[in-house]
Design an enzyme around this catalytic site. Structure first.
Site, PDB file in Angstrom:
ATOM      1  CB  CYS A 139       4.886  -0.398  17.129  1.00 40.36           C
ATOM      2  SG  CYS A 139       4.951   1.384  17.279  1.00 40.36           S
ATOM      3  CB  CYS A 142       5.380   1.846  14.162  1.00 37.66           C
ATOM      4  SG  CYS A 142       6.257   2.036  15.712  1.00 37.66           S
ATOM      5  CG  ASP A 143       3.871  -1.014  11.854  1.00 32.37           C
ATOM      6  OD1 ASP A 143       4.602  -0.193  11.269  1.00 32.37           O
ATOM      7  OD2 ASP A 143       4.297  -2.016  12.441  1.00 32.37           O
TER       8      ASP A 143
HETATM    9  P1  FAD Z   1      17.207  -0.270  19.613  1.00 26.01           P
HETATM   10  O1  FAD Z   1      16.803   0.185  18.274  1.00 26.01           O
HETATM   11  O2  FAD Z   1      16.506  -1.440  20.205  1.00 26.01           O
HETATM   12  O3  FAD Z   1      18.764  -0.601  19.527  1.00 26.01           O
HETATM   13  C1  FAD Z   1      19.507  -1.090  20.593  1.00 26.01           C
HETATM   14  C2  FAD Z   1      20.699  -1.857  20.045  1.00 26.01           C
HETATM   15  O4  FAD Z   1      21.636  -2.090  21.094  1.00 26.01           O
HETATM   16  C3  FAD Z   1      20.344  -3.219  19.481  1.00 26.01           C
HETATM   17  O5  FAD Z   1      20.977  -3.392  18.240  1.00 26.01           O
HETATM   18  C4  FAD Z   1      20.910  -4.177  20.506  1.00 26.01           C
HETATM   19  O6  FAD Z   1      21.285  -5.425  19.979  1.00 26.01           O
HETATM   20  C5  FAD Z   1      22.143  -3.405  20.971  1.00 26.01           C
HETATM   21  N1  FAD Z   1      22.651  -3.907  22.236  1.00 26.01           N
HETATM   22  C6  FAD Z   1      21.948  -4.306  23.317  1.00 26.01           C
HETATM   23  N2  FAD Z   1      22.776  -4.733  24.280  1.00 26.01           N
HETATM   24  C7  FAD Z   1      24.038  -4.605  23.794  1.00 26.01           C
HETATM   25  C8  FAD Z   1      25.336  -4.908  24.323  1.00 26.01           C
HETATM   26  N3  FAD Z   1      25.496  -5.422  25.538  1.00 26.01           N
HETATM   27  N4  FAD Z   1      26.424  -4.671  23.545  1.00 26.01           N
HETATM   28  C9  FAD Z   1      26.271  -4.146  22.302  1.00 26.01           C
HETATM   29  N5  FAD Z   1      25.059  -3.834  21.751  1.00 26.01           N
HETATM   30  C10 FAD Z   1      23.969  -4.074  22.494  1.00 26.01           C
HETATM   31  N6  FAD Z   1       9.591   3.409  15.643  1.00 26.01           N
HETATM   32  C11 FAD Z   1       9.230   4.454  14.862  1.00 26.01           C
HETATM   33  O7  FAD Z   1       9.447   5.608  15.245  1.00 26.01           O
HETATM   34  N7  FAD Z   1       8.637   4.254  13.644  1.00 26.01           N
HETATM   35  C12 FAD Z   1       8.390   3.016  13.140  1.00 26.01           C
HETATM   36  O8  FAD Z   1       7.837   2.866  12.050  1.00 26.01           O
HETATM   37  C13 FAD Z   1       8.779   1.897  13.932  1.00 26.01           C
HETATM   38  N8  FAD Z   1       8.570   0.637  13.499  1.00 26.01           N
HETATM   39  C14 FAD Z   1       9.004  -0.406  14.245  1.00 26.01           C
HETATM   40  C15 FAD Z   1       8.841  -1.683  13.735  1.00 26.01           C
HETATM   41  C16 FAD Z   1       9.327  -2.787  14.453  1.00 26.01           C
HETATM   42  C17 FAD Z   1       9.153  -4.176  13.874  1.00 26.01           C
HETATM   43  C18 FAD Z   1       9.964  -2.576  15.715  1.00 26.01           C
HETATM   44  C19 FAD Z   1      10.499  -3.761  16.499  1.00 26.01           C
HETATM   45  C20 FAD Z   1      10.084  -1.300  16.236  1.00 26.01           C
HETATM   46  C21 FAD Z   1       9.614  -0.209  15.506  1.00 26.01           C
HETATM   47  N9  FAD Z   1       9.740   1.098  15.990  1.00 26.01           N
HETATM   48  C22 FAD Z   1       9.382   2.149  15.200  1.00 26.01           C
HETATM   49  C23 FAD Z   1      10.300   1.366  17.324  1.00 26.01           C
HETATM   50  C24 FAD Z   1      11.772   1.775  17.205  1.00 26.01           C
HETATM   51  O9  FAD Z   1      12.426   0.796  16.438  1.00 26.01           O
HETATM   52  C25 FAD Z   1      12.412   1.895  18.574  1.00 26.01           C
HETATM   53  O10 FAD Z   1      11.683   2.811  19.361  1.00 26.01           O
HETATM   54  C26 FAD Z   1      13.857   2.377  18.466  1.00 26.01           C
HETATM   55  O11 FAD Z   1      14.601   1.552  17.596  1.00 26.01           O
HETATM   56  C27 FAD Z   1      14.541   2.400  19.823  1.00 26.01           C
HETATM   57  O12 FAD Z   1      15.846   2.789  19.626  1.00 26.01           O
HETATM   58  P2  FAD Z   1      17.007   2.459  20.672  1.00 26.01           P
HETATM   59  O13 FAD Z   1      18.238   3.059  20.091  1.00 26.01           O
HETATM   60  O14 FAD Z   1      16.612   2.858  22.029  1.00 26.01           O
HETATM   61  O15 FAD Z   1      17.132   0.858  20.723  1.00 26.01           O
END
Ligand code: FAD
Length: 314
Positions: A139, A142-143
């Site tokens: 990303c 992000c980085d």
């Molecule tokens: P997610 O954070 O992906 O969470 C979804 C969760 O739901 C997961 O834990 C998953 O296992 C769970 N899940 C899925 N299916 C099921 C199921 N059937 N039952 C129960 N649980 C389930 N964004 C920033 O703004 N700043 C940053 O610095 C940044 N750095 C990042 C660095 C990395 C390495 C990564 C990978 C991403 C980064 N991001 C950053 C992006 C950010 O993490 C995502 O945009 C954000 O986390 C998305 O949030 P979400 O709640 O949609 O999903």
């Protein structure tokens, strides 16, 4: 199979910023939400990173796992209940939705908020995940800021790769785009913008053969020409992998409307899916922004949509 204690007002699937924010809002609205946060990956994508510098409210940045623990604690403070388990099957069609967790327990709810996120595609190479946050990233938004004056390689040939490469030139000394085919998949406008940028060069018909580590951080990569098999070192300290994302929607295939790439479609600007009482938020919906703050924002919107849906029921 065990039966649930009663019908919940809200069940949330997913423990990232979207799910935890939805839990906070619905808990404060006295809806006693139950959140399923996965058996193996509690706290979502940010638990795989160290420094988060772009989440508002933290002038010195915040550690990703710590941010997620705080989000969880904040929702729990208002009574949100968390189960660290996966939902493995759903029936979302009726007035009462039926969800089964991996222990076989059946849960019923009047509304469901889907916040299962998406996963970055990986190259599948040794050291790739180990060096995440230590030179390897998925990303640029992000980085990118951490890579000032560095030589960077971006892997991918689509619009995202071109966008990441172009964005990274704000910080980097040089950006090399590596793509395994002879032509890019990106739209012409994105390609033209990248081609016109002096800092960007292209290595086509090539892939990353090896990720090298030096003193615990990325120490370079080895490129392989896919036509000749020849390899050569590329001296970089940043590797951005931009080969796509997979929304976690297997559970909803054939149940919720998904777009061609598998993301849940919602009636924008709301979080309503095609099924009454089912809402979706965060990266499982979002092709475009994919940030913690935008996921948290749509998580709040989903909570408010669920609250209004419940209030409007006869
Ligand atoms: P997610 O954070 O992906 O969470 C979804 C969760 O739901 C997961 O834990 C998953 O296992 C769970 N899940 C899925 N299916 C099921 C199921 N059937 N039952 C129960 N649980 C389930 N964004 C920033 O703004 N700043 C940053 O610095 C940044 N750095 C990042 C660095 C990395 C390495 C990564 C990978 C991403 C980064 N991001 C950053 C992006 C950010 O993490 C995502 O945009 C954000 O986390 C998305 O949030 P979400 O709640 O949609 O999903």
């Amino acid at each position: 199979m065990t039966e649930p204690r009663d019908v919940r007002e809200v069940v949330i699937i997913g423990s990232g910023p979207a799910g935890y924010t939805a839990a906070l809002y619905t808990a404060r609205a006295q809806l006693e939400p139950l959140l399923f946060g996965s058996s193996v990956f509690v706290g979502g994508s940010l638990t795989t990173t160290t420094e988060v510098e772009n989440f508002p409210g933290f002038p010195d940045g915040v550690d990703g796992p710590a941010l997620m623990e705080n989000m969880r604690a904040q929702a729990e403070r208002f009574g949100a209940e968390m189960i660290d388990d996966d939902i493995v099957s759903v029936d979302l069609t009726g007035d009462v939705k039926v969800l089964t967790d991996s222990a076989g327990t059946v849960h019923r709810a009047r509304t469901v908020i889907v916040a299962t996120g998406s996963g970055y595609r990986k190259l599948g190479l040794p050291k790739e995940e180990e060096l995440s946050g230590r030179g390897v990233s998925w990303c640029a938004t992000c980085d990118g800021f951490f890579f000032r004056d560095r030589d960077i390689v971006v892997v991918g040939g689509g619009d995202t790769a071109m966008e990441e490469a172009t964005f990274l030139t704000r910080f980097a000394r040089s950006v090399t785009v590596v793509h395994r085919r002879s032509t890019l998949r990106a739209s012409k406008v994105m390609q033209d913008r990248a081609f016109a940028d002096d800092k960007i060069s292209f290595v086509l018909d090539s892939e990353i053969a090896e990720i090298k580590e030096t003193d615990g951080v990325l120490g370079g990569v080895v490129l392989r020409d896919v036509l000749t098999g020849a390899t050569r070192d590329l001296d970089v300290t940043g590797l951005f992998i931009a080969i796509g994302q997979d929304p976690r929607t297997e559970l909803f295939t054939g149940r919720l409307h998904l777009d061609a790439e598998g993301y849940v479609t919602v009636a924008s600007p709301s979080t309503r899916t095609n099924l009454p009482g089912v809402f979706a938020a965060g990266d499982v919906v979002d092709h475009t922004y994919r940030q913690a703050i935008t996921a948290a924002g749509t998580g709040a919107a989903a909570a408010l949509d669920a609250e209004r849906y419940l209030a409007a029921r006869p």
